[in-house]
Scaffold this motif. Sequence first.
Motif, PDB file in Angstrom:
ATOM      1  N   ALA A 101       0.816  -1.121  -0.004  1.00 16.56           N
ATOM      2  CA  ALA A 101       0.053   0.092   0.308  1.00 16.56           C
ATOM      3  C   ALA A 101       0.826   1.267   0.067  1.00 16.56           C
ATOM      4  O   ALA A 101       1.826   1.125   0.679  1.00 16.56           O
ATOM      5  N   PHE A 102       0.568   2.212  -0.799  1.00 18.20           N
ATOM      6  CA  PHE A 102       1.161   3.728  -0.744  1.00 18.20           C
ATOM      7  C   PHE A 102       0.965   4.397   0.658  1.00 18.20           C
ATOM      8  O   PHE A 102       2.038   4.677   1.209  1.00 18.20           O
ATOM      9  N   LYS A 123       2.378  12.448  -7.714  1.00 17.81           N
ATOM     10  CA  LYS A 123       3.893  12.731  -7.892  1.00 17.81           C
ATOM     11  C   LYS A 123       4.715  11.390  -8.174  1.00 17.81           C
ATOM     12  O   LYS A 123       5.312  11.250  -9.075  1.00 17.81           O
ATOM     13  N   GLN A 124       4.525  10.340  -7.482  1.00 19.09           N
ATOM     14  CA  GLN A 124       4.851   9.002  -7.427  1.00 19.09           C
ATOM     15  C   GLN A 124       4.435   8.632  -8.801  1.00 19.09           C
ATOM     16  O   GLN A 124       5.512   7.937  -9.463  1.00 19.09           O
ATOM     17  N   ALA A 125       3.337   8.774  -9.025  1.00 20.67           N
ATOM     18  CA  ALA A 125       2.873   8.121 -10.573  1.00 20.67           C
ATOM     19  C   ALA A 125       3.069   8.678 -11.908  1.00 20.67           C
ATOM     20  O   ALA A 125       3.206   8.412 -12.721  1.00 20.67           O
ATOM     21  N   GLU A 126       3.852  10.178 -11.372  1.00 19.93           N
ATOM     22  CA  GLU A 126       4.218  10.895 -12.846  1.00 19.93           C
ATOM     23  C   GLU A 126       5.038  10.285 -13.688  1.00 19.93           C
ATOM     24  O   GLU A 126       5.179  10.400 -14.771  1.00 19.93           O
ATOM     25  N   SER A 127       6.207   9.392 -13.006  1.00 21.11           N
ATOM     26  CA  SER A 127       7.154   8.770 -14.127  1.00 21.11           C
ATOM     27  C   SER A 127       6.975   7.629 -14.643  1.00 21.11           C
ATOM     28  O   SER A 127       7.446   7.327 -15.703  1.00 21.11           O
ATOM     29  N   PHE A 128       5.342   7.180 -14.466  1.00 12.97           N
ATOM     30  CA  PHE A 128       5.039   6.067 -15.185  1.00 12.97           C
ATOM     31  C   PHE A 128       3.881   6.288 -16.398  1.00 12.97           C
ATOM     32  O   PHE A 128       2.999   7.246 -16.174  1.00 12.97           O
ATOM     33  N   LYS A 129       4.291   5.497 -17.509  1.00 13.15           N
ATOM     34  CA  LYS A 129       3.077   5.767 -18.705  1.00 13.15           C
ATOM     35  C   LYS A 129       2.787   4.418 -18.665  1.00 13.15           C
ATOM     36  O   LYS A 129       3.547   3.381 -18.967  1.00 13.15           O
ATOM     37  N   LEU A 130       1.449   4.086 -19.104  1.00 15.48           N
ATOM     38  CA  LEU A 130       1.180   2.850 -19.519  1.00 15.48           C
ATOM     39  C   LEU A 130       0.065   2.766 -20.467  1.00 15.48           C
ATOM     40  O   LEU A 130      -1.180   3.302 -20.494  1.00 15.48           O
ATOM     41  N   GLU A 131       0.089   1.858 -21.515  1.00 13.02           N
ATOM     42  CA  GLU A 131      -0.821   1.627 -22.507  1.00 13.02           C
ATOM     43  C   GLU A 131      -1.180   0.336 -22.461  1.00 13.02           C
ATOM     44  O   GLU A 131      -0.255  -0.672 -22.389  1.00 13.02           O
ATOM     45  N   LYS A 132      -2.286   0.062 -22.547  1.00 11.72           N
ATOM     46  CA  LYS A 132      -2.716  -1.377 -22.583  1.00 11.72           C
ATOM     47  C   LYS A 132      -3.567  -2.149 -23.958  1.00 11.72           C
ATOM     48  O   LYS A 132      -4.445  -0.806 -24.279  1.00 11.72           O
ATOM     49  N   VAL A 133      -2.895  -3.032 -24.481  1.00 12.54           N
ATOM     50  CA  VAL A 133      -3.878  -3.495 -25.429  1.00 12.54           C
ATOM     51  C   VAL A 133      -4.060  -4.899 -25.090  1.00 12.54           C
ATOM     52  O   VAL A 133      -3.276  -5.771 -24.675  1.00 12.54           O
ATOM     53  N   PHE A 134      -5.314  -5.261 -25.266  1.00  7.95           N
ATOM     54  CA  PHE A 134      -5.655  -6.803 -25.162  1.00  7.95           C
ATOM     55  C   PHE A 134      -5.974  -7.537 -26.286  1.00  7.95           C
ATOM     56  O   PHE A 134      -6.395  -7.065 -27.283  1.00  7.95           O
ATOM     57  N   ASN A 135      -5.447  -8.844 -26.147  1.00  3.92           N
ATOM     58  CA  ASN A 135      -5.465  -9.531 -27.231  1.00  3.92           C
ATOM     59  C   ASN A 135      -5.850 -11.070 -26.899  1.00  3.92           C
ATOM     60  O   ASN A 135      -5.213 -11.553 -26.211  1.00  3.92           O
TER      61      ASN A 135
END
Lengths: 225, 102
Positions: A101-102, A123-135
Motif C-alpha cells: 500500500a502507498f 507525484k509518484q505516479a508521474e514517471s509512469f506511463k502505461l498503454e494497454k492492449v488486449f489480445n
Amino acid sequence: MAGTPLVLIIDDDPDMVLLISKILTNMGLETMSASKSDKAITMLHSRVPTIITLDIDLAGANGLNFLKYTKKNKFYAHIPVIVFTAQTSPKLEAKAMEFGAFKFIKKPLVANALIMIAKQALKQAESFKLEKVFNDGEANGIVTIQGDVTEISELSFTLISSIKFSPKDKIEVTSSFFQKMDVQGCSQRVNSHLGASEGGFKTLVSFVGITDTAAKQIRSCKKKV
Amino acid sequence: MSNKISVSIDIELKELIPHFLESRTKDVINLTTLITNGDFKAIESIAHKLSGNAGSYGFMPLGEVGKRMETAAKAKQLDAIKVEFEKMKDYLNNIEITYVTL
C-alpha cells in the motif's frame, strides 16, 4: 496515459464513493468506481488508473486480495494504492503496507489529508506511463518507467527498476550513456531476474548483436554508469 | 432528548448531504427490522459503514454511535444495540446543519 489523472475508487459504501469522488474531482482528477474487487479488476484491465483508493474492509477479505493482485501484476504494481479502513488494527495496517500500500488512512476521512496524500501519490505516479492492449484475453502492455543502469559490460548490464522482469518480457532501455557508447541501437534481451535491492528489482539485460566498436568503447570506459 | 444538535459541515460537501441523510433514513428503516429479527451480522455491516462514513461527512457523534453499535453487534448484545439505535435516531431527528468554509 495522457490527460487528466484517473482515480479508481474501490469501496462498497456508495456514500464513501461519492465523498471521495467529490474531493478528488475538486482537485481536477477524474474518477471511476467499483464496489467489488472483481469488478475493480475488470476496470483495471480496460482503463489503467493513475492511482487507486481502496477500502481494505471489502467483504470477504477482498480488499487485501485486490491489493496483493495489483502488486503482483507488473502492469499495475506501479500504481500507488491508498488504503482506507474503519478498523483500528495495527496488524491490518502492517499487512497492507507489507502488501505494498502507498499510504494507510483510517476513517473517518479528513478531506485535507486525502488531498495531501493524493498529491503525493500523483507525484509518484508521474514517471509512469502505461498503454494497454488486449489480445484474446491476454494482457499485453507497453510500460515506460524510470530506472538505473549499473554494472555494464560489452555483454550485458544490470537494470534497477520497479518492475520484476522475466525473460519473456521485451525491453528497450534508453539512456544518454548508451547513446555515447553507441549501443542505443542494439537489441536488448532480459536475461534473468537478480533479486530485489534498495530502489527496486535488479534485472540482468543482455546486449544482442553489439558492434565491435561499441564493445570496445564499453571495455575502455573506466567508470560505471 | 429533543435539543437541537448543531453541526458544522464543510460547504464543499453541501450537495452531498441530502443524499447522505437519505441513506441514513434508509439505515434506520432497515435497522428497525434487523433489530426485531436479531440479525446481528447485518446490523454489524450497517454499523460498520456508519462508523466510517458519518465522521467522514462531518457527523462525528454519529460515527461514534456506529462504532459502538458495531461492537455491540459483534458481541451479539441486543440491548446495547438498541441503546445506540435510539441515539442514532435522536441525532438524525435533531441535527441543525451550518455550512462553513474549512
